[in-house]
Design a protein around this motif. Structure first.
Motif, short mmCIF file in Angstrom:
data_model
loop_
_atom_site.label_atom_id
_atom_site.label_comp_id
_atom_site.label_asym_id
_atom_site.label_seq_id
_atom_site.Cartn_x
_atom_site.Cartn_y
_atom_site.Cartn_z
N ARG A 1 0.85 -1.20 0.00
CA ARG A 1 0.00 0.00 0.00
C ARG A 1 0.88 1.24 0.00
O ARG A 1 1.82 1.34 0.78
CB ARG A 1 -0.88 0.01 1.26
N PRO A 2 0.61 2.23 -0.87
CA PRO A 2 1.37 3.47 -0.84
C PRO A 2 1.31 4.12 0.54
O PRO A 2 0.30 4.04 1.23
CB PRO A 2 0.67 4.34 -1.90
N ARG A 3 2.41 4.77 0.94
CA ARG A 3 2.52 5.30 2.29
C ARG A 3 1.40 6.27 2.63
O ARG A 3 0.90 6.28 3.75
CB ARG A 3 3.89 5.98 2.45
N PHE A 4 1.00 7.10 1.69
CA PHE A 4 0.01 8.12 1.98
C PHE A 4 -1.40 7.70 1.55
O PHE A 4 -2.31 8.51 1.56
CB PHE A 4 0.39 9.44 1.30
N PHE A 5 -1.57 6.41 1.21
CA PHE A 5 -2.90 5.93 0.85
C PHE A 5 -3.69 5.67 2.12
O PHE A 5 -3.17 5.11 3.08
CB PHE A 5 -2.78 4.65 0.03
N PRO A 6 -4.97 6.07 2.16
CA PRO A 6 -5.77 5.86 3.39
C PRO A 6 -5.85 4.38 3.76
O PRO A 6 -5.89 3.50 2.90
CB PRO A 6 -7.15 6.41 3.00
N ASP A 7 -5.89 4.10 5.08
CA ASP A 7 -6.01 2.73 5.54
C ASP A 7 -7.45 2.25 5.32
O ASP A 7 -8.35 3.03 5.02
CB ASP A 7 -5.64 2.63 7.02
N ASN A 8 -7.65 0.95 5.48
CA ASN A 8 -8.96 0.35 5.21
C ASN A 8 -10.06 0.93 6.09
O ASN A 8 -11.20 1.12 5.64
CB ASN A 8 -8.89 -1.17 5.40
N PHE A 9 -9.72 1.21 7.36
CA PHE A 9 -10.73 1.74 8.26
C PHE A 9 -11.16 3.14 7.83
O PHE A 9 -12.35 3.48 7.87
CB PHE A 9 -10.20 1.77 9.70
N THR A 10 -10.21 3.96 7.39
CA THR A 10 -10.55 5.29 6.92
C THR A 10 -11.44 5.22 5.68
O THR A 10 -12.41 5.97 5.54
CB THR A 10 -9.27 6.09 6.60
N LEU A 11 -11.11 4.30 4.77
CA LEU A 11 -11.94 4.13 3.59
C LEU A 11 -13.36 3.70 3.98
O LEU A 11 -14.35 4.14 3.38
CB LEU A 11 -11.31 3.10 2.66
N THR A 12 -13.45 2.84 5.00
CA THR A 12 -14.76 2.41 5.47
C THR A 12 -15.52 3.56 6.12
O THR A 12 -16.75 3.68 5.97
CB THR A 12 -14.62 1.24 6.46
N LEU A 13 -14.81 4.42 6.85
CA LEU A 13 -15.43 5.61 7.43
C LEU A 13 -16.02 6.49 6.34
O LEU A 13 -17.15 6.99 6.47
CB LEU A 13 -14.40 6.41 8.23
N VAL A 14 -15.25 6.70 5.27
CA VAL A 14 -15.74 7.52 4.16
C VAL A 14 -16.98 6.88 3.56
O VAL A 14 -17.97 7.56 3.25
CB VAL A 14 -14.64 7.68 3.10
N GLY A 15 -16.94 5.56 3.39
CA GLY A 15 -18.12 4.86 2.87
C GLY A 15 -19.32 4.99 3.78
O GLY A 15 -20.46 5.11 3.31
N THR A 16 -19.08 4.98 5.10
CA THR A 16 -20.18 5.13 6.06
C THR A 16 -20.81 6.51 5.97
O THR A 16 -22.05 6.65 6.00
CB THR A 16 -19.66 4.89 7.49
#
Length: 341
Positions: free
Chosen positions: A3-18
Protein backbone atom coordinates in the motif's frame (compact mmCIF):
# COMPACT_ATOMS: atom_id res chain seq x y z
CA UNK A 1 1.00 -5.46 -3.31
CA UNK A 2 2.36 -2.81 -0.95
CA UNK A 3 0.00 0.00 0.00
CA UNK A 4 1.37 3.47 -0.84
CA UNK A 5 2.52 5.30 2.29
CA UNK A 6 0.01 8.12 1.98
CA UNK A 7 -2.90 5.93 0.85
CA UNK A 8 -5.77 5.86 3.39
CA UNK A 9 -6.01 2.73 5.54
CA UNK A 10 -8.96 0.35 5.21
CA UNK A 11 -10.73 1.74 8.26
CA UNK A 12 -10.55 5.29 6.92
CA UNK A 13 -11.94 4.13 3.59
CA UNK A 14 -14.76 2.41 5.47
CA UNK A 15 -15.43 5.61 7.43
CA UNK A 16 -15.74 7.52 4.16
CA UNK A 17 -18.12 4.86 2.87
CA UNK A 18 -20.18 5.13 6.06
CA UNK A 19 -20.48 8.90 5.68
CA UNK A 20 -21.49 8.43 2.02
CA UNK A 21 -24.11 5.85 3.03
CA UNK A 22 -25.53 8.17 5.68
CA UNK A 23 -25.63 10.98 3.11
CA UNK A 24 -27.61 8.89 0.62
CA UNK A 25 -29.63 6.66 2.97
CA UNK A 26 -29.87 8.34 6.40
CA UNK A 27 -31.88 6.56 9.06
CA UNK A 28 -35.11 8.29 10.06
CA UNK A 29 -38.05 7.92 12.42
CA UNK A 30 -38.37 4.66 14.31
CA UNK A 31 -35.25 3.31 12.62
CA UNK A 32 -33.23 6.27 13.86
CA UNK A 33 -34.60 5.72 17.38
CA UNK A 34 -33.53 2.06 17.27
CA UNK A 35 -30.10 3.00 15.95
CA UNK A 36 -29.68 5.59 18.71
CA UNK A 37 -30.44 2.90 21.28
CA UNK A 38 -27.90 0.63 19.60
CA UNK A 39 -25.22 3.33 19.68
CA UNK A 40 -25.65 3.74 23.43
CA UNK A 41 -24.84 0.04 23.80
CA UNK A 42 -21.94 0.40 21.34
CA UNK A 43 -20.44 3.28 23.34
CA UNK A 44 -20.56 1.27 26.56
CA UNK A 45 -19.06 -1.79 24.85
CA UNK A 46 -16.29 0.29 23.32
CA UNK A 47 -15.15 1.69 26.67
CA UNK A 48 -15.58 -1.67 28.39
CA UNK A 49 -13.12 -3.13 25.89
CA UNK A 50 -10.78 -0.16 26.40
CA UNK A 51 -10.69 -1.00 30.10
CA UNK A 52 -10.32 -4.75 29.56
CA UNK A 53 -7.43 -4.32 27.12
CA UNK A 54 -5.44 -1.84 29.23
CA UNK A 55 -2.54 -3.70 30.85
CA UNK A 56 -1.85 -2.52 34.38
CA UNK A 57 1.65 -3.98 34.23
CA UNK A 58 2.53 -1.89 31.18
CA UNK A 59 1.16 1.23 32.83
CA UNK A 60 3.15 0.62 36.04
CA UNK A 61 6.30 -0.02 34.01
CA UNK A 62 6.22 3.48 32.55
CA UNK A 63 4.44 5.37 35.32
CA UNK A 64 7.61 6.56 37.04
CA UNK A 65 8.53 8.76 34.07
CA UNK A 66 6.39 11.57 35.40
CA UNK A 67 8.16 14.46 33.60
CA UNK A 68 7.43 12.88 30.23
CA UNK A 69 3.78 12.26 31.12
CA UNK A 70 3.27 15.85 32.27
CA UNK A 71 4.64 17.17 28.96
CA UNK A 72 2.31 14.86 27.00
CA UNK A 73 -0.75 15.78 29.06
CA UNK A 74 -0.02 19.50 28.82
CA UNK A 75 0.32 19.23 25.07
CA UNK A 76 -2.92 17.23 24.79
CA UNK A 77 -5.17 19.17 27.15
CA UNK A 78 -3.56 22.64 27.30
CA UNK A 79 -1.58 23.36 24.14
CA UNK A 80 -4.23 22.15 21.70
CA UNK A 81 -7.15 24.11 23.25
CA UNK A 82 -5.01 27.25 23.58
CA UNK A 83 -3.93 27.02 19.95
CA UNK A 84 -7.51 26.43 18.84
CA UNK A 85 -8.62 29.57 20.68
CA UNK A 86 -5.60 31.73 19.82
CA UNK A 87 -5.90 31.00 16.10
CA UNK A 88 -9.64 31.66 15.99
CA UNK A 89 -9.26 34.81 13.81
CA UNK A 90 -7.37 32.67 11.27
CA UNK A 91 -9.22 29.38 11.61
CA UNK A 92 -12.85 30.44 11.86
CA UNK A 93 -13.03 32.24 8.48
CA UNK A 94 -11.84 29.02 6.81
CA UNK A 95 -14.72 26.91 8.11
CA UNK A 96 -18.36 27.22 9.19
CA UNK A 97 -19.26 27.94 12.85
CA UNK A 98 -20.37 24.32 13.33
CA UNK A 99 -17.08 23.00 11.93
CA UNK A 100 -15.12 25.40 14.13
CA UNK A 101 -17.00 23.98 17.13
CA UNK A 102 -15.82 20.57 15.91
CA UNK A 103 -12.25 21.86 15.71
CA UNK A 104 -12.44 23.07 19.31
CA UNK A 105 -13.92 19.73 20.35
CA UNK A 106 -11.02 18.01 18.59
CA UNK A 107 -8.60 20.15 20.61
CA UNK A 108 -10.09 18.92 23.90
CA UNK A 109 -9.78 15.19 23.15
CA UNK A 110 -7.27 12.73 24.66
CA UNK A 111 -4.42 11.17 22.73
CA UNK A 112 -4.71 7.93 20.80
CA UNK A 113 -3.55 4.71 22.44
CA UNK A 114 -2.89 1.99 19.86
CA UNK A 115 -1.42 4.13 17.08
CA UNK A 116 0.69 6.27 19.44
CA UNK A 117 2.27 3.12 20.83
CA UNK A 118 2.68 1.55 17.39
CA UNK A 119 4.39 4.58 15.86
CA UNK A 120 6.62 5.02 18.92
CA UNK A 121 7.70 1.40 18.54
CA UNK A 122 8.39 1.77 14.79
CA UNK A 123 10.48 4.89 15.46
CA UNK A 124 12.48 3.05 18.17
CA UNK A 125 11.13 5.27 20.96
CA UNK A 126 10.29 4.63 24.62
CA UNK A 127 7.39 2.21 24.25
CA UNK A 128 6.59 1.62 27.98
CA UNK A 129 6.40 5.38 28.53
CA UNK A 130 4.18 5.74 25.45
CA UNK A 131 1.86 3.04 26.79
CA UNK A 132 1.56 4.83 30.12
CA UNK A 133 1.14 8.34 28.66
CA UNK A 134 -1.41 7.36 26.03
CA UNK A 135 -3.39 5.26 28.49
CA UNK A 136 -3.38 8.00 31.13
CA UNK A 137 -4.49 10.52 28.52
CA UNK A 138 -7.36 8.28 27.45
CA UNK A 139 -8.52 7.75 31.03
CA UNK A 140 -8.18 11.37 32.12
CA UNK A 141 -9.97 12.48 28.97
CA UNK A 142 -13.18 10.96 30.31
CA UNK A 143 -13.17 13.75 32.93
CA UNK A 144 -11.14 16.54 31.29
CA UNK A 145 -12.75 16.59 27.84
CA UNK A 146 -16.33 17.31 29.06
CA UNK A 147 -15.01 20.08 31.30
CA UNK A 148 -13.01 21.65 28.46
CA UNK A 149 -15.98 21.36 26.11
CA UNK A 150 -18.15 23.21 28.62
CA UNK A 151 -15.54 25.89 29.23
CA UNK A 152 -14.23 26.36 25.69
CA UNK A 153 -16.64 25.07 23.05
CA UNK A 154 -19.80 26.39 24.73
CA UNK A 155 -18.21 29.77 25.43
CA UNK A 156 -17.00 30.24 21.84
CA UNK A 157 -19.90 28.72 19.90
CA UNK A 158 -23.55 27.81 20.29
CA UNK A 159 -22.67 24.12 20.63
CA UNK A 160 -21.99 22.29 23.84
CA UNK A 161 -23.45 22.94 27.25
CA UNK A 162 -22.65 22.99 30.93
CA UNK A 163 -19.79 20.62 31.78
CA UNK A 164 -21.75 19.47 34.81
CA UNK A 165 -24.86 18.79 32.76
CA UNK A 166 -23.24 15.83 31.02
CA UNK A 167 -21.21 14.40 33.91
CA UNK A 168 -23.86 11.81 34.76
CA UNK A 169 -24.00 10.57 31.18
CA UNK A 170 -20.21 10.48 30.96
CA UNK A 171 -19.94 8.46 34.16
CA UNK A 172 -22.65 5.97 33.20
CA UNK A 173 -21.80 5.51 29.52
CA UNK A 174 -18.01 5.86 29.57
CA UNK A 175 -16.44 5.56 33.02
CA UNK A 176 -18.56 2.74 34.46
CA UNK A 177 -17.96 0.42 31.46
CA UNK A 178 -14.24 1.33 31.48
CA UNK A 179 -13.90 0.52 35.19
CA UNK A 180 -15.91 -2.66 34.64
CA UNK A 181 -13.44 -3.73 31.98
CA UNK A 182 -10.51 -3.03 34.28
CA UNK A 183 -12.11 -4.95 37.16
CA UNK A 184 -12.72 -7.95 34.93
CA UNK A 185 -9.32 -7.82 33.24
CA UNK A 186 -7.82 -10.48 35.59
CA UNK A 187 -10.56 -12.81 34.34
CA UNK A 188 -10.91 -11.85 30.67
CA UNK A 189 -7.56 -10.10 30.09
CA UNK A 190 -5.90 -13.19 28.64
CA UNK A 191 -8.80 -13.70 26.25
CA UNK A 192 -8.76 -10.07 25.10
CA UNK A 193 -4.99 -10.16 24.56
CA UNK A 194 -5.28 -13.31 22.45
CA UNK A 195 -8.17 -11.92 20.41
CA UNK A 196 -7.08 -8.33 19.82
CA UNK A 197 -7.40 -8.72 16.06
CA UNK A 198 -11.03 -9.85 16.46
CA UNK A 199 -11.88 -7.21 19.05
CA UNK A 200 -10.45 -4.55 16.75
CA UNK A 201 -13.41 -5.20 14.44
CA UNK A 202 -15.76 -4.72 17.41
CA UNK A 203 -14.07 -1.38 18.20
CA UNK A 204 -14.23 -0.24 14.61
CA UNK A 205 -17.77 -1.51 14.11
CA UNK A 206 -18.92 0.50 17.14
CA UNK A 207 -17.30 3.65 15.76
CA UNK A 208 -18.82 3.10 12.32
CA UNK A 209 -22.29 2.68 13.84
CA UNK A 210 -21.93 5.89 15.84
CA UNK A 211 -20.65 7.78 12.79
CA UNK A 212 -23.55 6.51 10.66
CA UNK A 213 -26.15 7.62 13.21
CA UNK A 214 -24.42 10.97 13.77
CA UNK A 215 -24.20 11.79 10.08
CA UNK A 216 -27.73 10.53 9.43
CA UNK A 217 -29.04 13.04 11.94
CA UNK A 218 -26.83 15.77 10.50
CA UNK A 219 -27.90 15.01 6.91
CA UNK A 220 -31.55 15.08 7.96
CA UNK A 221 -30.89 18.57 9.30
CA UNK A 222 -29.21 19.73 6.07
CA UNK A 223 -25.51 19.22 6.86
CA UNK A 224 -24.25 19.21 3.27
CA UNK A 225 -26.30 22.30 2.43
CA UNK A 226 -24.65 24.09 5.34
CA UNK A 227 -21.08 22.93 4.60
CA UNK A 228 -19.82 24.17 1.21
CA UNK A 229 -16.81 22.53 -0.51
CA UNK A 230 -14.70 25.56 0.32
CA UNK A 231 -15.31 24.94 4.04
CA UNK A 232 -14.13 21.33 3.67
CA UNK A 233 -10.97 22.56 1.98
CA UNK A 234 -10.50 25.09 4.76
CA UNK A 235 -11.01 22.35 7.34
CA UNK A 236 -8.14 20.34 5.85
CA UNK A 237 -5.90 23.41 6.11
CA UNK A 238 -6.99 23.98 9.72
CA UNK A 239 -6.16 20.39 10.67
CA UNK A 240 -2.75 20.59 9.01
CA UNK A 241 -2.00 23.80 10.91
CA UNK A 242 -3.01 22.25 14.26
CA UNK A 243 -0.94 19.11 13.70
CA UNK A 244 2.09 21.09 12.50
CA UNK A 245 2.01 23.35 15.56
CA UNK A 246 1.56 20.41 17.96
CA UNK A 247 4.38 18.35 16.45
CA UNK A 248 6.73 21.33 16.25
CA UNK A 249 6.01 22.28 19.86
CA UNK A 250 6.56 18.75 21.19
CA UNK A 251 9.82 18.44 19.24
CA UNK A 252 11.18 21.75 20.53
CA UNK A 253 9.99 21.37 24.14
CA UNK A 254 11.18 17.77 24.51
CA UNK A 255 14.64 18.74 23.26
CA UNK A 256 14.85 21.88 25.40
CA UNK A 257 13.90 19.90 28.52
CA UNK A 258 16.75 17.47 27.92
CA UNK A 259 14.81 14.29 27.15
CA UNK A 260 16.78 11.61 25.34
CA UNK A 261 15.86 10.51 21.84
CA UNK A 262 13.60 7.62 22.90
CA UNK A 263 11.62 9.89 25.22
CA UNK A 264 11.37 12.59 22.56
CA UNK A 265 9.79 10.08 20.19
CA UNK A 266 7.19 9.08 22.78
CA UNK A 267 6.37 12.72 23.56
CA UNK A 268 5.97 13.66 19.90
CA UNK A 269 3.67 10.79 18.98
CA UNK A 270 1.60 10.82 22.19
CA UNK A 271 1.42 14.60 22.53
CA UNK A 272 0.41 15.50 18.98
CA UNK A 273 -2.35 12.98 18.22
CA UNK A 274 -6.06 12.85 18.94
CA UNK A 275 -8.25 9.80 19.50
CA UNK A 276 -11.02 8.98 17.05
CA UNK A 277 -11.95 5.93 19.13
CA UNK A 278 -12.63 8.11 22.19
CA UNK A 279 -13.77 11.23 20.37
CA UNK A 280 -16.69 9.80 18.41
CA UNK A 281 -18.49 8.21 21.39
CA UNK A 282 -17.71 11.24 23.56
CA UNK A 283 -19.33 13.49 20.97
CA UNK A 284 -22.35 11.22 21.00
CA UNK A 285 -22.69 11.68 24.78
CA UNK A 286 -21.63 15.31 25.20
CA UNK A 287 -23.58 16.72 22.25
CA UNK A 288 -26.63 14.53 22.79
CA UNK A 289 -29.04 17.33 21.91
CA UNK A 290 -27.17 18.45 18.80
CA UNK A 291 -26.47 16.96 15.39
CA UNK A 292 -22.91 15.76 15.93
CA UNK A 293 -22.04 15.10 12.28
CA UNK A 294 -20.34 18.47 11.87
CA UNK A 295 -18.72 18.07 15.30
CA UNK A 296 -16.91 14.82 14.43
CA UNK A 297 -16.06 15.72 10.82
CA UNK A 298 -12.91 17.70 11.81
CA UNK A 299 -11.80 14.76 13.97
CA UNK A 300 -12.25 12.27 11.14
CA UNK A 301 -10.10 14.37 8.81
CA UNK A 302 -7.49 15.01 11.52
CA UNK A 303 -7.36 11.27 12.19
CA UNK A 304 -6.33 10.50 8.62
CA UNK A 305 -3.88 13.40 8.38
CA UNK A 306 -2.09 12.40 11.60
CA UNK A 307 -1.87 8.79 10.43
CA UNK A 308 -0.35 9.78 7.08
CA UNK A 309 2.21 12.12 8.65
CA UNK A 310 3.19 9.65 11.38
CA UNK A 311 3.36 6.79 8.88
CA UNK A 312 5.94 8.80 6.97
CA UNK A 313 7.98 9.95 9.99
CA UNK A 314 8.09 6.82 12.17
CA UNK A 315 9.88 4.48 9.71
CA UNK A 316 12.30 7.26 8.76
CA UNK A 317 13.22 7.96 12.38
CA UNK A 318 13.44 4.24 13.13
CA UNK A 319 15.77 3.60 10.19
CA UNK A 320 17.92 6.58 11.19
CA UNK A 321 18.25 5.20 14.71
CA UNK A 322 19.32 1.78 13.41
CA UNK A 323 21.93 3.47 11.23
CA UNK A 324 23.31 5.63 14.03
CA UNK A 325 23.51 2.76 16.54
CA UNK A 326 25.67 0.88 14.03
CA UNK A 327 28.01 3.86 13.74
CA UNK A 328 31.27 3.50 15.64
CA UNK A 329 33.58 6.12 17.05
CA UNK A 330 30.89 8.67 17.92
CA UNK A 331 29.83 9.92 21.31
CA UNK A 332 26.34 9.26 22.76
CA UNK A 333 25.48 12.93 22.35
CA UNK A 334 26.49 12.80 18.69
CA UNK A 335 24.11 9.88 18.20
CA UNK A 336 21.25 11.74 19.86
CA UNK A 337 21.88 14.88 17.82
CA UNK A 338 22.18 12.91 14.59
CA UNK A 339 18.93 11.09 15.13
CA UNK A 340 16.79 13.90 16.56
CA UNK A 341 13.30 13.72 15.04
Amino acid sequence: MTRPRFFPDNFTLTLVGTVALASVLPCRGATAHAFNWATNIAVGLLFFLHGAKLSREAVVAGATHWRLHIVVLLSTFALFPLVGLALRPILQPLVTPALYAGVLFLCTLPSTVQSSIAFTSIAKGNVPAAVCSASASSLLGIFITPLLVGLIVASQTSAGGSPWGTIGSIVMQLLVPFVGGQVLRPIIGGWTDRNRSVLRFVDQGSILLIVYVAFSEAVNQGLWHQVPPTALGGLIIVNIILLAIAMSATIVVSKRLGFNREDQIAIIFCGSKKSLASGVPMAKVIFATHAVGAIVLPLMLFHQIQLMVCAALAPMWGAREMHTTETRGTSPQDLIDASDP
